[in-house]
Enzyme design. Structure first.
Site, PDB file in Angstrom:
ATOM      1  N   THR A 124       0.466 -25.678 -21.404  1.00 37.29           N
ATOM      2  CA  THR A 124      -0.740 -26.512 -20.842  1.00 37.29           C
ATOM      3  C   THR A 124      -0.302 -28.128 -20.819  1.00 37.29           C
ATOM      4  O   THR A 124      -0.702 -28.732 -19.889  1.00 37.29           O
ATOM      5  CB  THR A 124      -1.869 -26.255 -21.352  1.00 37.29           C
ATOM      6  OG1 THR A 124      -1.890 -26.475 -23.094  1.00 37.29           O
ATOM      7  CG2 THR A 124      -2.329 -24.784 -21.295  1.00 37.29           C
TER       8      THR A 124
ATOM      9  N   CYS B  31      17.218  -8.053   4.430  1.00 36.01           N
ATOM     10  CA  CYS B  31      17.317  -6.413   4.671  1.00 36.01           C
ATOM     11  C   CYS B  31      15.981  -5.897   5.170  1.00 36.01           C
ATOM     12  O   CYS B  31      15.803  -5.020   5.705  1.00 36.01           O
ATOM     13  CB  CYS B  31      17.773  -5.601   3.377  1.00 36.01           C
ATOM     14  SG  CYS B  31      16.618  -5.323   2.486  1.00 36.01           S
TER      15      CYS B  31
ATOM     16  N   PHE C 285      -4.800 -19.052 -19.087  1.00 37.22           N
ATOM     17  CA  PHE C 285      -5.777 -18.291 -18.362  1.00 37.22           C
ATOM     18  C   PHE C 285      -7.396 -18.538 -19.050  1.00 37.22           C
ATOM     19  O   PHE C 285      -8.425 -18.703 -18.270  1.00 37.22           O
ATOM     20  CB  PHE C 285      -5.636 -16.809 -18.777  1.00 37.22           C
ATOM     21  CG  PHE C 285      -4.638 -16.034 -17.895  1.00 37.22           C
ATOM     22  CD1 PHE C 285      -4.271 -17.091 -16.871  1.00 37.22           C
ATOM     23  CD2 PHE C 285      -4.038 -14.914 -18.145  1.00 37.22           C
ATOM     24  CE1 PHE C 285      -3.201 -16.253 -15.808  1.00 37.22           C
ATOM     25  CE2 PHE C 285      -3.398 -14.337 -16.994  1.00 37.22           C
ATOM     26  CZ  PHE C 285      -2.886 -15.259 -15.997  1.00 37.22           C
TER      27      PHE C 285
ATOM     28  N   THR D  45      -1.591 -19.036 -27.870  1.00 34.66           N
ATOM     29  CA  THR D  45      -2.046 -17.760 -27.420  1.00 34.66           C
ATOM     30  C   THR D  45      -3.433 -17.148 -27.915  1.00 34.66           C
ATOM     31  O   THR D  45      -3.639 -17.445 -29.179  1.00 34.66           O
ATOM     32  CB  THR D  45      -1.065 -16.565 -27.718  1.00 34.66           C
ATOM     33  OG1 THR D  45      -1.398 -15.426 -27.122  1.00 34.66           O
ATOM     34  CG2 THR D  45      -0.615 -16.636 -28.960  1.00 34.66           C
TER      35      THR D  45
ATOM     36  N   HIS E 229       6.950 -11.098 -20.490  1.00 30.10           N
ATOM     37  CA  HIS E 229       6.306 -10.834 -19.305  1.00 30.10           C
ATOM     38  C   HIS E 229       7.077 -11.067 -18.114  1.00 30.10           C
ATOM     39  O   HIS E 229       6.664 -11.276 -16.996  1.00 30.10           O
ATOM     40  CB  HIS E 229       4.947 -11.496 -19.178  1.00 30.10           C
ATOM     41  CG  HIS E 229       3.908 -10.924 -20.200  1.00 30.10           C
ATOM     42  ND1 HIS E 229       2.792 -11.418 -20.461  1.00 30.10           N
ATOM     43  CD2 HIS E 229       3.857  -9.393 -20.660  1.00 30.10           C
ATOM     44  CE1 HIS E 229       2.146 -10.703 -21.469  1.00 30.10           C
ATOM     45  NE2 HIS E 229       2.828  -9.637 -21.552  1.00 30.10           N
TER      46      HIS E 229
ATOM     47  N   CYS F  10      14.498  -7.918  -4.224  1.00 29.67           N
ATOM     48  CA  CYS F  10      14.318  -7.052  -3.162  1.00 29.67           C
ATOM     49  C   CYS F  10      14.037  -5.934  -3.515  1.00 29.67           C
ATOM     50  O   CYS F  10      14.835  -5.033  -4.225  1.00 29.67           O
ATOM     51  CB  CYS F  10      15.124  -7.196  -2.011  1.00 29.67           C
ATOM     52  SG  CYS F  10      15.003  -6.128  -0.930  1.00 29.67           S
TER      53      CYS F  10
ATOM     54  N   CYS G 124      16.932  -3.494  -1.332  1.00 27.21           N
ATOM     55  CA  CYS G 124      18.339  -3.482  -1.644  1.00 27.21           C
ATOM     56  C   CYS G 124      18.462  -4.051  -3.237  1.00 27.21           C
ATOM     57  O   CYS G 124      19.805  -4.326  -3.412  1.00 27.21           O
ATOM     58  CB  CYS G 124      18.930  -4.310  -0.666  1.00 27.21           C
ATOM     59  SG  CYS G 124      18.572  -6.076  -0.599  1.00 27.21           S
TER      60      CYS G 124
HETATM   61  P1  NAD Z   1      -4.439 -17.550 -22.717  1.00 25.48           P
HETATM   62  O1  NAD Z   1      -4.909 -18.110 -21.537  1.00 25.48           O
HETATM   63  O2  NAD Z   1      -5.093 -16.047 -22.942  1.00 25.48           O
HETATM   64  O3  NAD Z   1      -4.887 -18.170 -24.111  1.00 25.48           O
HETATM   65  C1  NAD Z   1      -4.154 -19.650 -24.371  1.00 25.48           C
HETATM   66  C2  NAD Z   1      -4.436 -19.775 -25.817  1.00 25.48           C
HETATM   67  O4  NAD Z   1      -4.068 -21.243 -25.950  1.00 25.48           O
HETATM   68  C3  NAD Z   1      -6.025 -20.271 -25.716  1.00 25.48           C
HETATM   69  O5  NAD Z   1      -6.384 -19.686 -27.073  1.00 25.48           O
HETATM   70  C4  NAD Z   1      -5.958 -21.769 -25.851  1.00 25.48           C
HETATM   71  O6  NAD Z   1      -7.071 -22.334 -26.836  1.00 25.48           O
HETATM   72  C5  NAD Z   1      -4.651 -22.198 -26.448  1.00 25.48           C
HETATM   73  N1  NAD Z   1      -4.335 -23.455 -26.024  1.00 25.48           N
HETATM   74  C6  NAD Z   1      -4.181 -23.837 -24.745  1.00 25.48           C
HETATM   75  N2  NAD Z   1      -3.721 -25.022 -24.642  1.00 25.48           N
HETATM   76  C7  NAD Z   1      -3.161 -25.349 -25.847  1.00 25.48           C
HETATM   77  C8  NAD Z   1      -2.393 -26.437 -26.576  1.00 25.48           C
HETATM   78  N3  NAD Z   1      -2.208 -27.328 -25.790  1.00 25.48           N
HETATM   79  N4  NAD Z   1      -2.013 -26.477 -27.881  1.00 25.48           N
HETATM   80  C9  NAD Z   1      -2.501 -25.175 -28.599  1.00 25.48           C
HETATM   81  N5  NAD Z   1      -3.396 -24.098 -28.243  1.00 25.48           N
HETATM   82  C10 NAD Z   1      -3.605 -24.233 -26.697  1.00 25.48           C
HETATM   83  O7  NAD Z   1      -2.818 -16.991 -22.684  1.00 25.48           O
HETATM   84  P2  NAD Z   1      -2.080 -15.873 -23.266  1.00 25.48           P
HETATM   85  O8  NAD Z   1      -2.413 -15.530 -24.734  1.00 25.48           O
HETATM   86  O9  NAD Z   1      -0.584 -16.551 -23.120  1.00 25.48           O
HETATM   87  O10 NAD Z   1      -2.319 -14.760 -22.461  1.00 25.48           O
HETATM   88  C11 NAD Z   1      -2.378 -14.804 -21.098  1.00 25.48           C
HETATM   89  C12 NAD Z   1      -1.340 -14.096 -20.126  1.00 25.48           C
HETATM   90  O11 NAD Z   1      -1.239 -15.371 -19.283  1.00 25.48           O
HETATM   91  C13 NAD Z   1      -0.001 -13.929 -20.661  1.00 25.48           C
HETATM   92  O12 NAD Z   1       0.461 -12.728 -20.528  1.00 25.48           O
HETATM   93  C14 NAD Z   1       1.001 -15.063 -19.906  1.00 25.48           C
HETATM   94  O13 NAD Z   1       1.921 -14.195 -19.321  1.00 25.48           O
HETATM   95  C15 NAD Z   1       0.075 -15.471 -18.776  1.00 25.48           C
HETATM   96  N6  NAD Z   1       0.124 -16.793 -18.325  1.00 25.48           N
HETATM   97  C16 NAD Z   1       1.598 -17.642 -18.249  1.00 25.48           C
HETATM   98  C17 NAD Z   1       1.414 -18.521 -18.067  1.00 25.48           C
HETATM   99  C18 NAD Z   1       2.908 -19.351 -18.267  1.00 25.48           C
HETATM  100  O14 NAD Z   1       3.880 -18.894 -18.055  1.00 25.48           O
HETATM  101  N7  NAD Z   1       2.848 -20.724 -18.482  1.00 25.48           N
HETATM  102  C19 NAD Z   1       0.424 -19.528 -17.625  1.00 25.48           C
HETATM  103  C20 NAD Z   1      -0.818 -18.655 -17.482  1.00 25.48           C
HETATM  104  C21 NAD Z   1      -0.828 -17.220 -17.762  1.00 25.48           C
END
Ligand code: NAD
Length: 237
Positions: A27, A151, A34, A189, A120, A128, A131
């Site tokens: 973020t 293709c 999410f 997470t 993930h 594709c 192919c």
């Molecule tokens: P989530 O959105 O469920 O949870 C994110 C968590 O991170 C929350 O608890 C939030 O409070 C915390 N958070 C947000 N910013 C933060 C920061 N700067 N420092 C510390 N904590 C912070 O995300 P999740 O648990 O990864 O699960 C969601 C799914 O979404 C995953 O499977 C992932 O594949 C996918 N996803 C990936 C991305 C990416 O690749 N950047 C982006 C969005 C969603």
């Protein structure tokens, strides 16, 4: 001793740290997660994000899937932040053995991390379905509507959609790393997405650290719990 000093001490005395992270790690690079208040679940779409990002939806409403995917999941201008960079440095110093990530943005590798278990998959790989030819993320971004291979086959991102199973080799690699770690740092997470979140139960080491902006179901098990922005916390150690 404050939390940052404790974290610094834990890192100093660890020999095999594993980092387990999610969308919150990115973020601070400008990619929405999410479940935060400004996350993708709070934004208005015709369907909830977890429905759009499902295998059934991908096959049935491919054009709508790609509309969401291009707008919200393909953040190709995003750069690694202080958390990605610190983790790559710790690996270089021989302190960190692996990053296990639920993210699909490739930012850990962009920061220089070598051993990254992408539970993930990655938006940077697309193939594709007919192919198996590989296509870049730029190809997907620049295409219109439903991206097709030369293709004629439908192109699918190498991302694990809801209803799909995780890759066996990636999961075993992640489990082995977590099982052998002396310190597990969980960060950015919600620990709501399974089976990924279940892998942390393989941890047998000394110190469990959680760095997150909101509570998780593992908070009561943590040896050190830091409520804060992971980029700021990691750059302070
Ligand atoms: P989530 O959105 O469920 O949870 C994110 C968590 O991170 C929350 O608890 C939030 O409070 C915390 N958070 C947000 N910013 C933060 C920061 N700067 N420092 C510390 N904590 C912070 O995300 P999740 O648990 O990864 O699960 C969601 C799914 O979404 C995953 O499977 C992932 O594949 C996918 N996803 C990936 C991305 C990416 O690749 N950047 C982006 C969005 C969603």
């Amino acid at each position: 001793m404050n939390d940052i000093e404790r974290l610094r001490d834990i890192v100093k005395s660890s020999r095999s740290i594993v980092f387990f992270g999610g969308a919150g790690v990115s973020t601070e690079s400008g990619i929405p997660d999410f479940r935060s208040v400004d996350g993708l679940y709070s934004q208005q779409w015709d369907y909830p994000p977890e429905q759009i990002l499902s295998s059934t939806f991908f096959m049935a409403h491919t054009e709508e899937f790609y509309r969401f995917y291009r707008a919200k999941m393909l953040c190709l201008d995003a750069k690694p932040n202080a958390a990605h960079i610190k983790l790559a440095e710790l690996e270089k110093e021989g302190k960190l053995t692996a990053v296990v990530t639920q993210n699909i943005d490739g930012l850990h590798q962009a920061a220089g991390s070598k051993r990254v278990y992408e539970l993930h998959g990655s938006v940077l790989r697309n193939y594709c379905m007919k192919c198996r030819k590989f296509h870049t993320a730029e190809y997907i971004l620049e295409s219109e509507g439903v991206p097709r291979c030369e293709c004629g086959g439908l192109i699918k991102p190498d991302v694990v959609l809801y209803e799909e199973s995780l890759d066996d080799d990636t999961v075993s690699g992640a489990i082995n790393a977590i099982h052998a770690a002396d310190t597990l740092i969980i960060g950015g997470t919600s620990l709501n997405v399974y089976p990924a979140a279940g892998l942390i139960r393989y941890f047998r080491g000394n110190d469990l650290v959680i760095i997150n902006m909101s509570p998780t179901q593992m908070d009561s098990s943590a040896d050190l719990l830091i409520c804060g922005k992971i980029g700021e916390v990691m750059s302070a150690i």
